[in-house]
Write a protein that holds these residues in place. Structure first.
Motif, PDB file in Angstrom:
ATOM      1  N   GLU A 127      32.728  39.344  54.731  1.00 57.29           N
ATOM      2  CA  GLU A 127      32.288  40.053  53.535  1.00 57.29           C
ATOM      3  C   GLU A 127      33.434  40.865  52.929  1.00 57.29           C
ATOM      4  O   GLU A 127      33.617  40.896  51.714  1.00 57.29           O
ATOM      5  N   ALA A 128      34.192  41.529  53.811  1.00 60.20           N
ATOM      6  CA  ALA A 128      35.319  42.331  53.338  1.00 60.20           C
ATOM      7  C   ALA A 128      36.397  41.424  52.745  1.00 60.20           C
ATOM      8  O   ALA A 128      36.993  41.744  51.713  1.00 60.20           O
TER       9      ALA A 128
ATOM     10  N   PRO B 154      37.631  32.426  45.626  1.00 60.43           N
ATOM     11  CA  PRO B 154      37.316  33.609  44.809  1.00 60.43           C
ATOM     12  C   PRO B 154      38.539  34.206  44.109  1.00 60.43           C
ATOM     13  O   PRO B 154      38.442  34.640  42.956  1.00 60.43           O
ATOM     14  N   ASP B 155      39.697  34.219  44.801  1.00 59.92           N
ATOM     15  CA  ASP B 155      40.871  34.848  44.178  1.00 59.92           C
ATOM     16  C   ASP B 155      41.327  34.061  42.953  1.00 59.92           C
ATOM     17  O   ASP B 155      41.758  34.644  41.960  1.00 59.92           O
TER      18      ASP B 155
ATOM     19  N   ILE C  46      31.393  46.949  49.674  1.00 58.98           N
ATOM     20  CA  ILE C  46      31.693  47.137  51.088  1.00 58.98           C
ATOM     21  C   ILE C  46      32.770  48.215  51.283  1.00 58.98           C
ATOM     22  O   ILE C  46      33.606  48.438  50.413  1.00 58.98           O
TER      23      ILE C  46
ATOM     24  N   GLN D 155      48.079  41.144  41.298  1.00 56.65           N
ATOM     25  CA  GLN D 155      47.707  39.779  41.666  1.00 56.65           C
ATOM     26  C   GLN D 155      47.045  39.041  40.508  1.00 56.65           C
ATOM     27  O   GLN D 155      47.355  37.894  40.235  1.00 56.65           O
ATOM     28  N   THR D 156      46.105  39.709  39.830  1.00 64.95           N
ATOM     29  CA  THR D 156      45.377  39.020  38.762  1.00 64.95           C
ATOM     30  C   THR D 156      46.259  38.781  37.547  1.00 64.95           C
ATOM     31  O   THR D 156      46.159  37.748  36.907  1.00 64.95           O
TER      32      THR D 156
ATOM     33  N   PHE E  15      29.688  44.457  42.691  1.00 61.75           N
ATOM     34  CA  PHE E  15      28.776  44.163  43.803  1.00 61.75           C
ATOM     35  C   PHE E  15      27.561  45.086  43.837  1.00 61.75           C
ATOM     36  O   PHE E  15      27.667  46.268  43.528  1.00 61.75           O
TER      37      PHE E  15
ATOM     38  N   MET F 178      31.044  33.859  41.697  1.00 60.09           N
ATOM     39  CA  MET F 178      32.311  34.454  42.129  1.00 60.09           C
ATOM     40  C   MET F 178      32.969  33.638  43.243  1.00 60.09           C
ATOM     41  O   MET F 178      34.145  33.810  43.529  1.00 60.09           O
TER      42      MET F 178
ATOM     43  N   SER G 124      35.747  40.976  59.003  1.00 59.47           N
ATOM     44  CA  SER G 124      34.505  40.743  58.279  1.00 59.47           C
ATOM     45  C   SER G 124      34.710  39.802  57.090  1.00 59.47           C
ATOM     46  O   SER G 124      35.530  40.044  56.215  1.00 59.47           O
TER      47      SER G 124
ATOM     48  N   ALA H  44      39.037  34.957  40.183  1.00 59.75           N
ATOM     49  CA  ALA H  44      39.374  36.286  39.666  1.00 59.75           C
ATOM     50  C   ALA H  44      40.569  36.180  38.725  1.00 59.75           C
ATOM     51  O   ALA H  44      40.603  36.811  37.668  1.00 59.75           O
TER      52      ALA H  44
ATOM     53  N   PHE I 179      35.915  38.528  51.343  1.00 60.49           N
ATOM     54  CA  PHE I 179      35.412  38.063  50.045  1.00 60.49           C
ATOM     55  C   PHE I 179      35.559  39.148  48.977  1.00 60.49           C
ATOM     56  O   PHE I 179      35.979  38.881  47.856  1.00 60.49           O
ATOM     57  N   TYR I 180      35.246  40.375  49.358  1.00 63.80           N
ATOM     58  CA  TYR I 180      35.351  41.476  48.392  1.00 63.80           C
ATOM     59  C   TYR I 180      36.778  41.573  47.844  1.00 63.80           C
ATOM     60  O   TYR I 180      36.995  41.627  46.640  1.00 63.80           O
ATOM     61  N   LEU I 181      37.743  41.573  48.742  1.00 65.62           N
ATOM     62  CA  LEU I 181      39.139  41.693  48.303  1.00 65.62           C
ATOM     63  C   LEU I 181      39.570  40.459  47.508  1.00 65.62           C
ATOM     64  O   LEU I 181      40.280  40.566  46.503  1.00 65.62           O
ATOM     65  N   MET I 182      39.123  39.286  47.946  1.00 65.26           N
ATOM     66  CA  MET I 182      39.496  38.064  47.226  1.00 65.26           C
ATOM     67  C   MET I 182      38.891  38.039  45.826  1.00 65.26           C
ATOM     68  O   MET I 182      39.498  37.535  44.887  1.00 65.26           O
ATOM     69  N   SER I 183      37.701  38.604  45.689  1.00 70.95           N
ATOM     70  CA  SER I 183      37.058  38.611  44.370  1.00 70.95           C
ATOM     71  C   SER I 183      37.840  39.462  43.377  1.00 70.95           C
ATOM     72  O   SER I 183      37.588  39.449  42.188  1.00 70.95           O
ATOM     73  N   ARG I 184      38.811  40.228  43.907  1.00 71.97           N
ATOM     74  CA  ARG I 184      39.642  41.034  43.012  1.00 71.97           C
ATOM     75  C   ARG I 184      41.021  40.413  42.830  1.00 71.97           C
ATOM     76  O   ARG I 184      41.940  41.054  42.341  1.00 71.97           O
ATOM     77  N   GLY I 185      41.168  39.175  43.295  1.00 71.78           N
ATOM     78  CA  GLY I 185      42.413  38.462  43.017  1.00 71.78           C
ATOM     79  C   GLY I 185      43.384  38.334  44.179  1.00 71.78           C
ATOM     80  O   GLY I 185      44.447  37.736  44.030  1.00 71.78           O
ATOM     81  N   LEU I 186      43.056  38.906  45.350  1.00 72.53           N
ATOM     82  CA  LEU I 186      43.971  38.774  46.495  1.00 72.53           C
ATOM     83  C   LEU I 186      43.709  37.447  47.210  1.00 72.53           C
ATOM     84  O   LEU I 186      42.554  37.110  47.465  1.00 72.53           O
ATOM     85  N   ASP I 187      44.770  36.711  47.537  1.00 77.45           N
ATOM     86  CA  ASP I 187      44.525  35.456  48.254  1.00 77.45           C
ATOM     87  C   ASP I 187      44.113  35.772  49.691  1.00 77.45           C
ATOM     88  O   ASP I 187      44.189  36.916  50.135  1.00 77.45           O
ATOM     89  N   GLU I 188      43.658  34.755  50.407  1.00 70.19           N
ATOM     90  CA  GLU I 188      43.052  34.995  51.712  1.00 70.19           C
ATOM     91  C   GLU I 188      43.994  35.688  52.695  1.00 70.19           C
ATOM     92  O   GLU I 188      43.605  36.633  53.383  1.00 70.19           O
TER      93      GLU I 188
END
Ligand SMILES: Nc1ncnc2c1ncn2[C@@H]1O[C@H](COP(=O)(O)OP(=O)(O)O)[C@@H](O)[C@H]1O
Ligand SMILES: [Mg+2]
Lengths: 249, 469
Positions: free
Chosen positions: B417-418, A75-76, A91, A108-109, A87, A51, B415, A79, B420-429
């Motif tokens: 981790e937080a 990661p984005d 979190i 976004q995706t 996960f 990921m 955080s 995705a 990364f979680y949001l980015m893993s769903r397609g949101l840029d940094e």
């Protein structure tokens, strides 16, 4: 044709300690793979590294999606190309509602604006399927959710975002029988709707009941120790991982 | 590719326009008896006010500089222009306001807000109010909302003002309170009679256009028994290289069983020294609700105080402070429990980024007579990078053992981790971080007036752009 996902000789480390030592595997479109292995083998590390988690540094090897090297992508971007990770411990993010977050993620995706009403309908249908109380949509993301509710919320995201490859990291762990059944129903629905691929990290067979397993990988000490078909799952569950763990330790 | 954003340029575009100034209207900079007398002449002050100003000047000259917070070395008070004569008198007709000033407030959205969602509006430009108006039905209910100077010259309110003016914040309080006493100008006077509840808010907007000048408005609000008011205060100024000074003063008198909600959005330009003093006196069963957003200023000293003076009186303080590059914001709240069964609840969030410094101070005093009182202080800070700073300085002085006091402080970094979680769903940094910051600020922004909450959300989005690295 290129594989949907191909991992070639991947090593990854965290805090200067190497956790994955040259892992290779591939997954094709529409396939269901199972990843098993003892605690601490590196399963979650592999899922997170695919990921693009910044927690892990890739030392050597590569990750390809449709033959394109995505090892360096954020990661984005992964995705957006269709990878999803459920996960192991989602979190909690205060102040953002599940629904607001998910609508944002979907836009976004897909890169497309979605009408609020259409989104709400879609969300409601998926929540019904997962026996989730509709009020959860307006609660802060994972905040105060029980372990089972967090996992359901992950599968809810899977159903809404409809990726091409979903990595499910112990989605069934710590759930009661009914919750496992509900979550399985969700995964089955994802398969039906999208024909997408799965990499299921699990210690149980229950979650696999409705699925046809194409391939099983056993990960031990950061390496692929064995591979086989669906029958390997049963075998591991009855006789354990002992024979895959290095004896000299 | 990272998008480089000059935060200063973008987020302030709404505020950073300036109007041509007419320097002939400036009073000499600095402080002297002559200048103070000239201000008194200009304002046609009553005798007691003339004396009050001169006495305040003496106190100012004798009092030492404030020294507990961030440095104010960059501020040269002797070069601040304390008074700027207005080209026009106060108006109650918007059309009569001079065009350049009218244009300023139009751009800030003030007249629209009045038409849409306010019961009354006041607008101050530099030293004087240029506009004040209340809806007819509000005026008919006996509510008074006008500039303080007019009210002082109106025999119906003159005595009331004399009895309350700078009684909560005396000039001896600190150096800038003394300065305020000497040169104060403009501000609003609000009087809400017994039992009158205003359902829609009143709003005053303070705009400092002149460069190298100070704004010293005085807000005096008196709520009689059982009344209700929501008062909104907005502040902004364009950016100049000369330091500006805001040393306003707010005095709030909340009568028995009355409730006052006082919302402030402070967005001074980032060269302003904001040394503002706010205080509320709450009688039996009354309530003060402070909602405070601090985004602007180079340096801020701001700690609204609530004095709970009657049984069952209560105070709620909800605040957010956002300190970016070059900002040192020292904010917080003070409460004095001075009667039995009083309660206070302080809830603040502070965000610092790009080297900004945000310090939260709370001071809760529970006097011996305040048995059965309760106080809870909750402050959370979020630092968005390694070069920014956040501190909390809680002070408690509890003189009875029959009180229930709680304090909780959390300081954290955003955080990974937080994110990364949001980015893993397609949101840029940037979006992921902005979402986390908005979430962090959420329970405070919910309390802000809607258009300010939206403005704050936009501000966070802009501040987060290009924040990586
Ligand atoms: N961020 C990290 N920092 C240091 N060590 C880590 C980190 N993440 C995982 N590890 C270590 O790597 C090993 C593999 O962890 P993990 O991938 O979570 O295993 P699994 O999911 O197979 O149980 C464990 O020894 C774990 O302690
Ligand atoms: Mg794991």
């Amino acid at each position: 044709m290129a594989h949907l996902l191909e991992i070639k000789g991947l090593s990854a480390s965290a805090e200067k300690k190497e956790i994955l030592h040259g892992v290779s595997l591939f997954i094709d479109g529409g396939e269901t793979h199972v990843l098993m292995g003892p605690n601490g083998a590196g399963k979650s590390t592999l899922g997170s590294t695919i990921m693009g988690s910044p927690e892990y540094t890739v030392g050597s090897g590569s990750i390809l999606l449709d033959g394109e090297d995505i090892t360096e992508l954020s990661p984005d971007k992964r995705a957006k190309k269709g990878i999803f990770l459920s996960f192991q411990s989602p979190i909690e993010i205060p102040g953002i509602t599940l629904s607001e977050f998910l609508r944002n993620a979907l836009e976004q995706t897909t890169g497309k604006h979605m009408k609020l009403w259409d989104f709400k309908k879609k969300l409601k249908a998926a929540m019904d399927l997962l026996d989730m109380d509709p009020s959860y949509a307006d609660r802060d993301l994972n905040v105060g959710f029980s372990g089972g509710e967090k996992k359901k919320a992950e599968i809810l995201q899977l159903l809404i975002l409809q990726p091409r490859l979903a990595i499910l990291d112990e989605t069934d762990s710590g759930l009661d029988v009914d919750a496992v059944r509900t979550v399985s129903k969700g995964i089955d629905e994802y398969k039906k709707q999208t024909g997408g691929s799965l990499l299921v990290i699990t210690h149980n067979t229950k979650i696999l009941d409705a699925l046809t397993v194409d391939k099983t990988h056993i990960l031990a000490d950061g390496k692929v120790a064995a591979e086989g078909g669906g029958e390997l799952v049963e075998e591991v569950i009855s006789s354990g991982f002992e024979k895959y763990i290095k004896k000299e330790r | 590719m990272k998008e480089k954003t000059n935060v200063n340029d973008i987020d302030r575009s709404l505020y950073d326009f300036r109007n041509e100034e007419d320097e002939s209207e400036y009073f000499d900079s600095g402080l002297s008896k002559e200048i103070i007398r000239a201000i008194s002449d200009e304002k046609n002050d009553t005798d007691w006010m003339r004396e009050f100003r001169l006495r305040s000047l003496e106190i100012y000259q004798k009092t030492k500089m404030v020294d507990w917070g961030p440095s104010i070395e960059g501020l040269d008070v002797d070069n601040i222009v304390t008074y700027i004569r207005q080209k026009s008198r106060m108006n109650t007709d918007w059309e009569a306001v001079p065009d350049d000033i009218k244009d300023t407030f139009e751009r800030l959205g003030i007249p629209q807000a009045e038409r849409e969602s306010l019961a009354g509006v006041g607008a101050q430009y530099d030293s004087e109010l240029v506009y004040h108006n209340v809806r007819k039905e509000v005026a008919e209910s006996g509510v008074v909302y006008t500039d303080l100077e007019s009210a002082m010259h109106d025999e119906r309110y003159a005595e009331m003002i004399r009895q309350h003016f700078m009684k909560l914040v005396p000039p001896t309080d600190h150096k800038f309170a003394a300065l305020h006493g000497a040169v104060w100008s403009g501000g609003s006077f609000v009087y809400v009679p017994k039992g009158v509840c205003l359902e829609i808010p009143l709003q005053s907007y303070f705009r400092l256009n002149a460069k190298g000048a100070g704004q010293f408005e005085h807000t005096l609000i008196i709520l009689e028994e059982g009344s209700y008011l929501h008062f909104i205060e907005g502040c902004s100024a364009p950016k100049y290289y000369e330091a500006g000074l805001h040393a306003g003063c707010v005095e709030l008198y909340v009568g028995r069983n009355a409730t006052l909600r006082y919302s402030t959005i402070e967005n001074w330009s980032k060269n302003m020294y904001n040394l503002n003093t706010k205080r509320a006196l709450v009688e039996e069963g009354g309530k003060i609700e402070w909602v405070s957003g601090s985004f602007g200023s180079h340096v801020s000293y701001l700690y609204p105080m609530s004095i709970l003076n009657g049984r069952g009186a209560s105070a709620e303080f909800t605040g957010i402070t956002f300190a970016g590059e070059g900002q040192n914001l020292d904010t917080g709240a003070k409460v004095v429990h001075n009667a039995p069964d009083t309660s206070s609840y302080i809830n603040t969030k502070s965000i610092s980024k790009s080297g900004g410094i945000s310090t939260f101070r709370s001071a809760v005093t529970v006097n011996k007579n305040a048995e059965g009182s309760r106080s809870a202080v909750n402050c959370e800070s979020l630092m968005l990078d390694r070069i920014s700073r956040s501190d909390t300085v809680p002070v408690m002085d509890i003189r009875t053992n029959k009180a229930d006091i709680g304090h909780e402080a959390k300081i954290g970094r955003i955080s990974d981790e937080a994110v990364f979680y949001l980015m893993s769903r397609g949101l840029d940094e940037d979006s992921a971080k902005a979402m986390i910051v908005r979430g962090f600020a959420d329970n405070v922004s919910k309390e802000l007036p809607l258009e300010y909450a939206m403005e704050m959300n936009n501000l966070i989005g802009l501040e987060m752009k290009g924040s990586i690295g």
